[in-house]
Design an enzyme around this catalytic site. Structure first.
Site, PDB file in Angstrom:
ATOM      1  N   ARG A 102       0.844  -1.276  -0.106  1.00 17.94           N
ATOM      2  CA  ARG A 102       0.203  -0.026  -0.018  1.00 17.94           C
ATOM      3  C   ARG A 102       0.844   1.237  -0.157  1.00 17.94           C
ATOM      4  NH1 ARG A 102      -5.503   1.625   3.288  1.00 17.94           N
ATOM      5  NH2 ARG A 102      -6.163  -0.106   1.796  1.00 17.94           N
ATOM      6  N   HIS A 129      -7.352   0.689  -6.498  1.00 17.85           N
ATOM      7  CA  HIS A 129      -7.673  -0.050  -5.062  1.00 17.85           C
ATOM      8  C   HIS A 129      -8.346  -1.638  -5.554  1.00 17.85           C
ATOM      9  CE1 HIS A 129      -7.795  -1.438  -1.173  1.00 17.85           C
ATOM     10  NE2 HIS A 129      -8.648  -0.447  -0.577  1.00 17.85           N
ATOM     11  N   GLN A 132     -10.294  -4.018  -3.123  1.00 18.58           N
ATOM     12  CA  GLN A 132     -11.240  -3.580  -2.836  1.00 18.58           C
ATOM     13  C   GLN A 132     -12.364  -3.764  -3.867  1.00 18.58           C
ATOM     14  OE1 GLN A 132     -12.501  -1.487   0.330  1.00 18.58           O
ATOM     15  NE2 GLN A 132     -14.332  -2.388  -0.567  1.00 18.58           N
ATOM     16  N   ASP A 223     -17.190   7.184  -1.627  1.00 21.77           N
ATOM     17  CA  ASP A 223     -16.002   7.052  -0.843  1.00 21.77           C
ATOM     18  C   ASP A 223     -15.743   8.457  -0.511  1.00 21.77           C
ATOM     19  OD1 ASP A 223     -13.506   6.165   0.176  1.00 21.77           O
ATOM     20  OD2 ASP A 223     -12.564   6.252  -1.757  1.00 21.77           O
ATOM     21  N   CYS A 263     -16.790   1.740   0.562  1.00 22.79           N
ATOM     22  CA  CYS A 263     -15.478   1.024   0.872  1.00 22.79           C
ATOM     23  C   CYS A 263     -15.103   1.100   2.352  1.00 22.79           C
ATOM     24  CB  CYS A 263     -14.179   1.293   0.022  1.00 22.79           C
ATOM     25  SG  CYS A 263     -13.744   3.073  -0.270  1.00 22.79           S
ATOM     26  N   ARG A 291     -13.770  -8.420   1.797  1.00 21.45           N
ATOM     27  CA  ARG A 291     -12.321  -8.124   1.637  1.00 21.45           C
ATOM     28  C   ARG A 291     -11.711  -9.322   1.782  1.00 21.45           C
ATOM     29  NH1 ARG A 291     -10.450  -3.024   1.517  1.00 21.45           N
ATOM     30  NH2 ARG A 291      -8.587  -4.046   0.720  1.00 21.45           N
TER      31      ARG A 291
END
Ligand code: CP
Length: 306
Positions: A102, A129, A132, A223, A263, A291
């Site tokens: 990340r 991402h 996700q 988001d 998310c 996830r």
């Protein structure tokens, strides 16, 4: 079963539509405990940004596969002291079997993947991402049992999640609409790639009108308006994004059976209201759980678990 052994997942575009379907099917079988896989391997988590869901879901997934996890916080490694990526990558590949990263720049992730011969997973960059969005697709599939004929609308900032969502919808065979303020659209190259994947089968639509984007859709998604690294812009962004908030009024424009995804972490009262995230159409907790299931499938597939 998805056969991705030895590969990297740097972008959702690294997967074919068939591989996405196979990963989702594998995740479903793992979730229902109809499929049991084991791999005695070691996953490294090299995270330069904060994380709750990604860190914990990757760790639990790896433990449940029988593997182990090393949390490589950059602050306690030589990464934070400027050791070159190409050196770190070639050392870590000698110890680890797989690495989830990340970070900020997609280029940094790609450099890591170039030098490390082990599979490298994008656990979030400023550009994408993908993990996700695999979980998002699993959540949609669970609820509707199909992607055909569905439309997902993403409202807000054209950020990394938006970029991966347009790719994910195109790969899954869903229509996608992205409503952002002018100047906050998703990445142009990713939109072009998504349209190429979608061909004439599904639509990839960009708009600045949140109401037009929401009318009759099956999935509403948002988001935060300022992502990690953009915190200093948050106050300036609030008035620009206000009409893109998912509230009950906007939700009423969607299909009555529509579900709402986020998310997480969410800023209640900003991009989504408390009433909507806690409401009957919210599926955010299933989405967060997924996830773990989808990343277990991904780890098992990249590591060739059996
Ligand atoms: N959605 C997501 O990636 O959550 P974390 O930042 O907590 O990992």
């Amino acid at each position: 079963m998805a056969a991705l052994s030895g590969r990297d997942l740097l972008s959702l575009a690294d997967l074919s539509p068939k591989e996405v379907q196979e990963l989702l099917e594998m995740a479903t079988q793992l979730k229902l405990q109809k499929l049991k896989l084991r791999c005695n391997k070691v996953l490294g988590l090299l995270f330069s940004k904060a994380s709750t869901r990604t860190r914990v879901s990757f760790s639990v997934a790896m433990y449940q596969l029988g593997g182990q996890v090393i949390d490589l916080n950059p602050n306690v490694t030589q990464v934070s002291r400027g050791e070159p990526i190409q050196d770190t990558a070639r050392v870590l590949e000698r110890y680890l079997d797989i690495l989830a990263i990340r970070t900020f720049a997609q280029q940094e992730l790609e450099t890591f993947a170039h030098y490390a011969k082990i599979p490298v997973i994008n656990a979030l960059t400023d550009l994408e991402h993908p993990c996700q969005v695999l979980a998002d697709l699993l959540t949609i599939k669970e609820y509707f049992n199909t992607f055909t004929g569905l439309t997902l609308t993403y409202l807000g900032d054209g950020n990394n999640v938006a970029n991966s969502l347009v790719l994910g919808c195109a790969l899954a065979g869903m229509n996608v609409r992205v409503a952002t303020p002018s100047g906050y659209e998703p990445n142009a190259a990713i939109i072009e790639a998504a349209r190429s994947i979608a061909g004439n089968k599904t639509e990839v639509i960009l708009t600045h009108d949140p109401e037009v984007a929401t009318k009759g859709v099956n999935v509403l998604y948002t988001d935060v308006w300022a992502s990690m690294g953009q915190e200093s812009e948050a106050d300036d962004r609030t008035p620009i994004f206000q009409t893109y908030q998912i509230n009950e009024e906007l939700l009423n424009l969607a299909d009555p059976e529509a579900i709402v995804l986020h998310c997480l972490p969410a800023h209640r009262g900003e991009e989504i209201t408390d009433a909507v995230i806690e409401g009957s159409q919210s599926r955010v907790w299933d989405q967060a759980e997924n996830r773990m299931h989808v990343q277990k499938a991904l780890l098992a597939s990249l590591l060739g678990a059996d």
